[in-house]
Design a protein around this motif. Structure first.
Motif, PDB file in Angstrom:
ATOM      1  N   THR A 139       0.830  -1.210   0.000  1.00  0.00           N
ATOM      2  CA  THR A 139       0.000   0.000   0.000  1.00  0.00           C
ATOM      3  C   THR A 139       0.865   1.260   0.000  1.00  0.00           C
ATOM      4  O   THR A 139       2.093   1.196   0.090  1.00  0.00           O
ATOM      5  N   ASP A 140       0.181   2.391  -0.052  1.00  0.00           N
ATOM      6  CA  ASP A 140       0.873   3.685   0.048  1.00  0.00           C
ATOM      7  C   ASP A 140       1.566   3.847   1.398  1.00  0.00           C
ATOM      8  O   ASP A 140       2.505   4.626   1.513  1.00  0.00           O
ATOM      9  N   ARG A 168       4.955   2.358   0.977  1.00  0.00           N
ATOM     10  CA  ARG A 168       5.738   3.235   0.098  1.00  0.00           C
ATOM     11  C   ARG A 168       6.261   4.443   0.880  1.00  0.00           C
ATOM     12  O   ARG A 168       7.416   4.835   0.737  1.00  0.00           O
ATOM     13  N   TYR A 169       5.394   5.015   1.721  1.00  0.00           N
ATOM     14  CA  TYR A 169       5.811   6.154   2.533  1.00  0.00           C
ATOM     15  C   TYR A 169       6.941   5.747   3.494  1.00  0.00           C
ATOM     16  O   TYR A 169       7.938   6.462   3.634  1.00  0.00           O
ATOM     17  N   ILE A 184      -2.489   8.239   6.249  1.00  0.00           N
ATOM     18  CA  ILE A 184      -2.537   7.686   4.895  1.00  0.00           C
ATOM     19  C   ILE A 184      -3.714   6.722   4.814  1.00  0.00           C
ATOM     20  O   ILE A 184      -3.760   5.726   5.542  1.00  0.00           O
ATOM     21  N   ASP A 217      -5.499   3.148  -0.619  1.00  0.00           N
ATOM     22  CA  ASP A 217      -6.219   3.315  -1.886  1.00  0.00           C
ATOM     23  C   ASP A 217      -6.846   1.976  -2.266  1.00  0.00           C
ATOM     24  O   ASP A 217      -6.175   1.102  -2.823  1.00  0.00           O
TER      25      ASP A 217
END
Length: 178
Positions: free
Chosen positions: A18-19, A22-23, A112, A115
């Motif tokens: 997920t994002d 990534r973060y 966050i 998505d």
């Protein structure tokens, strides 16, 4: 058994890709001090893995204790990690709760929301990466830590205080997991 037969194996929830991860890769895992994760679902047995996978994939396999609060519908897990890092997992069963995480680093806290439109595409990409590599891309210690957190969280004693995660900690310290 997989090691003995020479078969590459890995497991993962869709919330490993997920994002949020990534973060964490952008800021560096060592910069993350605390994560609060949210999610919903039908049961802890079926949906608990998702926010726990999110947390462990961001903080690593160094959880040292877990405690459960709440009731059968609203589960809250408090997870202590080495180096003073912590996580809170909120699983709201029977609700329409989006998967999300608040990640606190040494410089900021960022909320966050996962998505949902990309969730399964990113998961499939992760599976294809595994087949292309021909070897596990997920640390086995993380997979086993996730399972131990889920198992311990369901024990009655987890609502009475922190339960040490000794087996995995001992295995990590003694180099049992490759």
């Amino acid at each position: 058994l997989a090691d003995w037969l020479g078969v590459p194996v890995q497991t993962a929830s869709a919330l490993r890709y997920t994002d949020v991860q990534r973060y964490v890769r952008e800021v560096g895992r060592d910069a993350v001090r605390h994560i609060v994760a949210w999610g919903g679902g039908r049961s802890f047995a079926e949906y608990g893995i998702h926010p726990v996978e999110l947390v462990v994939s961001c903080l690593g396999a160094e959880a040292i204790g877990v405690m459960r609060r709440g009731d059968d519908q609203f589960w809250q897990l408090l997870i202590n990690f080495r180096s003073g890092r912590t996580a809170v997992v909120n699983l709201c069963l029977g609700t329409n709760t989006a998967y999300a995480a608040a990640v606190t680093t040494t410089t900021e806290t960022k909320l966050i929301t996962v998505d949902a439109g990309r969730l399964f595409l990113d998961t499939l990409a992760g599976i294809l990466d595994f087949f292309e590599a021909g070897r596990p891309l997920i640390d086995r210690a993380e997979t086993l830590m996730i399972r131990q957190i889920l198992d311990v969280a369901q024990e009655a004693r987890a609502s009475e205080g922190f339960i040490p995660l000794e087996v995995i900690r001992w295995a990590n310290e003694n180099g049992v997991w490759p």
